[in-house]
Scaffold this motif. Structure first.
Motif, mmCIF file in Angstrom:
data_model
loop_
_atom_site.group_PDB
_atom_site.id
_atom_site.type_symbol
_atom_site.label_atom_id
_atom_site.label_comp_id
_atom_site.label_asym_id
_atom_site.label_seq_id
_atom_site.Cartn_x
_atom_site.Cartn_y
_atom_site.Cartn_z
ATOM 1 N N ILE A 20 0.888 -1.304 -0.079
ATOM 2 C CA ILE A 20 -0.130 -0.099 -0.049
ATOM 3 C C ILE A 20 1.089 1.195 -0.107
ATOM 4 N N GLN A 21 0.652 1.815 -1.155
ATOM 5 C CA GLN A 21 1.538 3.283 -1.061
ATOM 6 C C GLN A 21 0.654 4.444 -0.240
ATOM 7 N N ILE A 22 1.339 5.004 0.478
ATOM 8 C CA ILE A 22 0.771 6.176 1.314
ATOM 9 C C ILE A 22 1.457 7.385 1.003
ATOM 10 N N GLU A 23 0.699 8.477 0.362
ATOM 11 C CA GLU A 23 1.416 9.832 0.100
ATOM 12 C C GLU A 23 0.666 10.943 0.646
ATOM 13 N N VAL A 36 -1.691 9.112 9.872
ATOM 14 C CA VAL A 36 -1.472 7.905 9.438
ATOM 15 C C VAL A 36 -0.977 6.861 10.646
ATOM 16 N N ARG A 66 6.318 9.959 1.206
ATOM 17 C CA ARG A 66 5.744 8.729 0.486
ATOM 18 C C ARG A 66 6.388 7.496 1.328
ATOM 19 N N TRP A 68 5.616 3.227 2.050
ATOM 20 C CA TRP A 68 5.093 1.998 1.309
ATOM 21 C C TRP A 68 4.783 0.986 2.709
ATOM 22 N N ILE A 82 -7.181 7.327 4.448
ATOM 23 C CA ILE A 82 -6.490 8.584 4.339
ATOM 24 C C ILE A 82 -7.327 9.872 4.154
ATOM 25 N N CYS A 88 -3.229 10.459 0.102
ATOM 26 C CA CYS A 88 -3.921 9.395 -0.782
ATOM 27 C C CYS A 88 -3.189 8.217 -0.524
ATOM 28 N N SER A 89 -3.883 7.090 -0.704
ATOM 29 C CA SER A 89 -3.119 5.586 -0.819
ATOM 30 C C SER A 89 -3.500 4.924 -2.254
ATOM 31 N N VAL A 90 -2.845 4.079 -2.413
ATOM 32 C CA VAL A 90 -2.944 3.194 -3.643
ATOM 33 C C VAL A 90 -2.262 1.918 -3.429
ATOM 34 N N LEU A 91 -2.873 0.889 -3.971
ATOM 35 C CA LEU A 91 -2.446 -0.644 -3.828
ATOM 36 C C LEU A 91 -1.579 -0.825 -4.974
#
Length: 168
Positions: A20-23, A36, A66, A68, A82, A88-91
């Protein structure tokens, strides 16, 4: 998937790698990190390359804003929401494979494949380094004196594993 490479002094296994990327957005870093950290109930890595192990996941600071969350095989990814005002977050896991490598020849083999200063504090056990293997971006996670994980794009996993195996 990639076949294991097993020998008396070097082993490589490949597995799926849920990430999971969180930025955080520019200008929101302090509030983003607080949010977070509270959502995960964990301390966040402070510096790029630092890692923190927490509840079946490794939290890695990839860039200043960023993170991970690299989930261990078989573990449940943490549920994290988030605030869209903060980031935001993205898989990313579908596009990545984890190579788990160990053995007495690990440093010799990887030195033939990628630039790593083994004596540097930046590549000490518990640290993460963004690098490349044969011109392919990779995240190198040093897990011990003679062990590491390498997170690579799924589309290159087989050819990279073959290339690493040939270097042994």
């Amino acid at each position: 998937m990639v076949e294991p490479v097993l020998s008396k002094d070097f082993n490589l296994w490949a597995s799926d790698c849920p990430i999971i990327q969180i930025e955080g957005w520019d200008g929101t870093l302090a509030r983003f990190e607080t949010s977070v950290s509270q959502a995960l109930d964990a301390r966040l890595p402070a510096d790029v390359g630092e890692t923190v192990r927490h509840a079946g996941a490794l939290i890695v600071r990839i860039a200043p804003r960023r993170l991970w969350l690299i989930v261990e095989t078989g573990a449940e990814p943490p549920a994290i929401a988030i605030d869209p005002e903060l980031g935001c977050s993205v898989l990313l896991g579908e596009g990545r494979v984890r190579f788990r490598m160990e053995g007495a020849r690990l440093q010799d083999i990887l030195s033939a494949c990628m630039p790593v200063d083994w004596s540097s504090a930046a590549s000490a056990p518990g640290r993460a380094v963004q690098t490349s293997v044969h011109h392919v971006p990779a995240l190198y996670l040093r897990t011990g004196e003679s062990s590491c994980d390498l997170i690579v794009p799924r589309s290159f996993a087989r050819s990279l594993a073959d290339w690493i195996a040939a270097a042994r």
